[in-house]
Scaffold this motif. Structure first.
Motif, PDB file in Angstrom:
ATOM      1  N   GLU A   1       0.950  -1.211  -0.120  1.00 52.48           N
ATOM      2  CA  GLU A   1       0.029  -0.031   0.050  1.00 52.48           C
ATOM      3  C   GLU A   1       0.713   1.211  -0.035  1.00 52.48           C
ATOM      4  N   ASP A   2       1.893   1.165   0.813  1.00 49.13           N
ATOM      5  CA  ASP A   2       2.915   2.453   0.871  1.00 49.13           C
ATOM      6  C   ASP A   2       3.341   2.483  -0.474  1.00 49.13           C
ATOM      7  N   MET A   3       4.107   1.647  -1.141  1.00 45.22           N
ATOM      8  CA  MET A   3       4.702   1.635  -2.506  1.00 45.22           C
ATOM      9  C   MET A   3       3.647   2.144  -3.551  1.00 45.22           C
ATOM     10  N   ALA A   4       2.595   1.807  -3.569  1.00 46.78           N
ATOM     11  CA  ALA A   4       1.560   2.061  -4.439  1.00 46.78           C
ATOM     12  C   ALA A   4       1.490   3.440  -4.202  1.00 46.78           C
ATOM     13  N   ARG A   5       1.307   3.841  -3.178  1.00 47.26           N
ATOM     14  CA  ARG A   5       1.052   5.336  -2.681  1.00 47.26           C
ATOM     15  C   ARG A   5       2.069   6.054  -3.348  1.00 47.26           C
ATOM     16  N   PHE A   6       3.341   5.796  -3.080  1.00 49.65           N
ATOM     17  CA  PHE A   6       4.527   6.512  -3.718  1.00 49.65           C
ATOM     18  C   PHE A   6       4.608   6.591  -5.187  1.00 49.65           C
ATOM     19  N   ILE A   7       4.203   5.479  -5.900  1.00 48.87           N
ATOM     20  CA  ILE A   7       4.084   5.593  -7.431  1.00 48.87           C
ATOM     21  C   ILE A   7       3.163   6.301  -8.189  1.00 48.87           C
ATOM     22  N   LEU A   8       2.051   6.509  -7.134  1.00 51.14           N
ATOM     23  CA  LEU A   8       0.827   7.305  -7.636  1.00 51.14           C
ATOM     24  C   LEU A   8       1.134   8.762  -7.541  1.00 51.14           C
ATOM     25  N   ASP A   9       1.877   9.038  -6.409  1.00 53.94           N
ATOM     26  CA  ASP A   9       2.564  10.334  -6.145  1.00 53.94           C
ATOM     27  C   ASP A   9       3.625  10.875  -6.916  1.00 53.94           C
ATOM     28  N   ILE A  10       4.475  10.015  -7.461  1.00 53.51           N
ATOM     29  CA  ILE A  10       5.386  10.325  -8.307  1.00 53.51           C
ATOM     30  C   ILE A  10       4.889  10.700  -9.811  1.00 53.51           C
ATOM     31  N   HIS A  11       3.915   9.822  -9.903  1.00 49.16           N
ATOM     32  CA  HIS A  11       3.010   9.941 -11.295  1.00 49.16           C
ATOM     33  C   HIS A  11       2.454  11.383 -11.308  1.00 49.16           C
ATOM     34  N   GLU A  12       1.451  11.674 -10.214  1.00 45.14           N
ATOM     35  CA  GLU A  12       0.723  12.854 -10.265  1.00 45.14           C
ATOM     36  C   GLU A  12       1.378  14.091 -10.060  1.00 45.14           C
ATOM     37  N   ARG A  13       2.455  14.121  -9.208  1.00 50.22           N
ATOM     38  CA  ARG A  13       2.926  15.423  -8.617  1.00 50.22           C
ATOM     39  C   ARG A  13       4.030  15.710  -9.616  1.00 50.22           C
ATOM     40  N   GLN A  14       4.834  14.651 -10.107  1.00 52.09           N
ATOM     41  CA  GLN A  14       5.685  15.189 -10.890  1.00 52.09           C
ATOM     42  C   GLN A  14       5.578  14.785 -12.537  1.00 52.09           C
ATOM     43  N   GLY A  15       4.553  14.259 -12.718  1.00 53.21           N
ATOM     44  CA  GLY A  15       4.214  14.000 -14.348  1.00 53.21           C
ATOM     45  C   GLY A  15       5.278  13.191 -14.956  1.00 53.21           C
ATOM     46  N   THR A  16       5.628  12.132 -14.067  1.00 53.77           N
ATOM     47  CA  THR A  16       6.651  11.107 -14.453  1.00 53.77           C
ATOM     48  C   THR A  16       5.830   9.863 -15.300  1.00 53.77           C
ATOM     49  N   THR A  17       6.564   9.685 -16.518  1.00 62.64           N
ATOM     50  CA  THR A  17       5.882   8.413 -17.095  1.00 62.64           C
ATOM     51  C   THR A  17       6.540   7.215 -16.799  1.00 62.64           C
ATOM     52  N   ILE A  18       5.889   6.287 -16.439  1.00 62.55           N
ATOM     53  CA  ILE A  18       6.116   4.939 -15.801  1.00 62.55           C
ATOM     54  C   ILE A  18       5.692   3.758 -16.302  1.00 62.55           C
ATOM     55  N   ILE A  19       6.697   2.936 -16.679  1.00 63.38           N
ATOM     56  CA  ILE A  19       6.471   1.586 -17.336  1.00 63.38           C
ATOM     57  C   ILE A  19       6.515   0.471 -16.114  1.00 63.38           C
ATOM     58  N   LEU A  20       5.523  -0.316 -15.652  1.00 64.85           N
ATOM     59  CA  LEU A  20       5.571  -1.091 -14.545  1.00 64.85           C
ATOM     60  C   LEU A  20       5.401  -2.460 -14.799  1.00 64.85           C
ATOM     61  N   ILE A  21       6.262  -3.389 -14.356  1.00 63.33           N
ATOM     62  CA  ILE A  21       6.131  -4.762 -14.255  1.00 63.33           C
ATOM     63  C   ILE A  21       5.492  -5.134 -12.798  1.00 63.33           C
ATOM     64  N   GLU A  22       4.280  -5.790 -12.702  1.00 62.25           N
ATOM     65  CA  GLU A  22       3.923  -6.188 -11.076  1.00 62.25           C
ATOM     66  C   GLU A  22       2.931  -7.457 -11.505  1.00 62.25           C
ATOM     67  N   HIS A  23       3.267  -8.307 -10.347  1.00 60.48           N
ATOM     68  CA  HIS A  23       2.306  -9.625 -10.613  1.00 60.48           C
ATOM     69  C   HIS A  23       0.990  -9.341  -9.799  1.00 60.48           C
ATOM     70  N   ASP A  24       0.924  -8.418  -9.001  1.00 54.26           N
ATOM     71  CA  ASP A  24      -0.249  -7.831  -8.275  1.00 54.26           C
ATOM     72  C   ASP A  24      -1.428  -7.580  -9.286  1.00 54.26           C
ATOM     73  N   MET A  25      -2.222  -8.210  -9.728  1.00 53.09           N
ATOM     74  CA  MET A  25      -3.238  -7.751 -10.871  1.00 53.09           C
ATOM     75  C   MET A  25      -4.034  -6.874 -10.266  1.00 53.09           C
ATOM     76  N   GLY A  26      -4.414  -6.717  -9.044  1.00 54.14           N
ATOM     77  CA  GLY A  26      -5.502  -5.984  -8.595  1.00 54.14           C
ATOM     78  C   GLY A  26      -4.708  -4.455  -8.559  1.00 54.14           C
ATOM     79  N   LEU A  27      -3.537  -4.284  -8.209  1.00 56.81           N
ATOM     80  CA  LEU A  27      -2.702  -3.209  -8.266  1.00 56.81           C
ATOM     81  C   LEU A  27      -2.778  -2.771  -9.708  1.00 56.81           C
ATOM     82  N   VAL A  28      -2.182  -3.461 -10.631  1.00 55.06           N
ATOM     83  CA  VAL A  28      -2.118  -3.118 -12.131  1.00 55.06           C
ATOM     84  C   VAL A  28      -3.212  -2.547 -12.652  1.00 55.06           C
ATOM     85  N   MET A  29      -4.342  -3.201 -12.379  1.00 50.99           N
ATOM     86  CA  MET A  29      -5.688  -2.892 -13.005  1.00 50.99           C
ATOM     87  C   MET A  29      -6.247  -1.599 -12.420  1.00 50.99           C
TER      88      MET A  29
END
Length: 271
Positions: free
Chosen positions: A202-230
């Motif tokens: 949950e903490d990591m997901a929050r950081f990733i979203l903040d990086i994306h939203e605040r800094q406008g960083t483009t992200i390519i993500l590999i992740e096995h947690d399908m709930g998170l990916v979707m």
């Protein structure tokens, strides 16, 4: 925050090891400001794809065209990362984390993050000796950036701790911090939540979203947690045995029969 401009184009990438094709004519694009997920079963070629983008692997066929402009480009011009030296790719604004953590385990959290700032350092050792005032100002500026990352990732309590002594989840967070210290336009995340418990995820997901939203960083993500990916991805590309079998929005991918069959064996995509 997603734009219609393209920051990355993967064009017909084929990667072989011996006689085995790990990636077979894979093509997709990434728009500036989006979170682009790559999913697939183990051995599908996901990490190999990131390694081609990051310059660690050199595909036998195809190209990976990257626009170093944070807003992307509407044309096909750009740097072909398959022909760009690996150390130069970081200078173009591409940073990544690794499936297996790659940190300086004998150094502190602060030193690991400062090490990533070297690509932005302008003063050489000789210049620093001759113009110590300028070099000192530069170091202060770099330390300010690093301290902001430490505060953002909530790791102030481990800033002086030796990384090798830290719990796994915190080392993952330090590795993300080191990638951020490069000030990337494009951030490649290879299973950033692997091995974490629910709270750490949950903490990591929050950081990733903040990086994306605040800094406008483009992200390519590999992740096995399908709930998170979707939940957090704008678009998803699906690989199976090195071949792209789907490329669409999360909802469309979730309902794709090829994905259900290849990735989940007919069991459906779980929420």
């Amino acid at each position: 925050m997603t734009s219609n401009s393209t920051i990355l184009q993967v064009q017909g990438v084929t990667l072989r090891f011996g006689g085995t094709a790990v990636l077979n004519q894979v093509s997709f694009d990434v728009c500036a400001g989006e979170i682009r997920a790559i999913i697939g079963p183990n051995g599908a070629g996901k990490t190999s794809m990131l390694n081609c983008i990051g310059g660690f692997y050199r595909p036998q066929e195809g190209a990976v065209l990257y626009s170093s402009d944070k807003k992307g480009s509407n044309n096909s011009t750009g740097h072909d990362l398959t022909r760009t030296p690996t150390h130069h790719i970081a200078r173009l604004g591409v940073a990544r984390t690794f499936q297996n953590i790659a940190l300086y385990t004998g150094l502190s959290t602060l030193d690991n993050l400062m090490a990533a700032r070297h690509i932005h350092m302008r003063q050489s050792g000789l210049a620093g000796a001759l113009y110590w005032g300028t070099a000192l100002q530069e170091e202060v500026a770099h330390r300010r950036v690093v301290e902001e990352i430490i505060d953002f990732l909530e790791i102030a309590h481990i800033r002086k701790a030796v990384v090798g002594s830290l719990p796994y989840g915190l080392r993952k967070r330090v590795e993300l911090g080191r990638a951020l210290a490069l000030e990337p336009n494009l951030l490649l995340l290879d299973e950033p939540m692997a091995g974490m418990n629910a709270e750490e995820k949950e903490d990591m997901a929050r950081f990733i979203l903040d990086i994306h939203e605040r800094q406008g960083t483009t992200i390519i993500l590999i992740e096995h947690d399908m709930g998170l990916v979707m939940d957090i991805s704008d678009r998803v590309v699906v690989l199976d045995f090195g071949t792209k079998i789907a490329d669409d929005t999360p909802d469309a991918v979730r309902a794709d029969s090829r994905v259900i069959q290849a990735y989940l064996g007919g069991g459906g995509v779980t929420q």
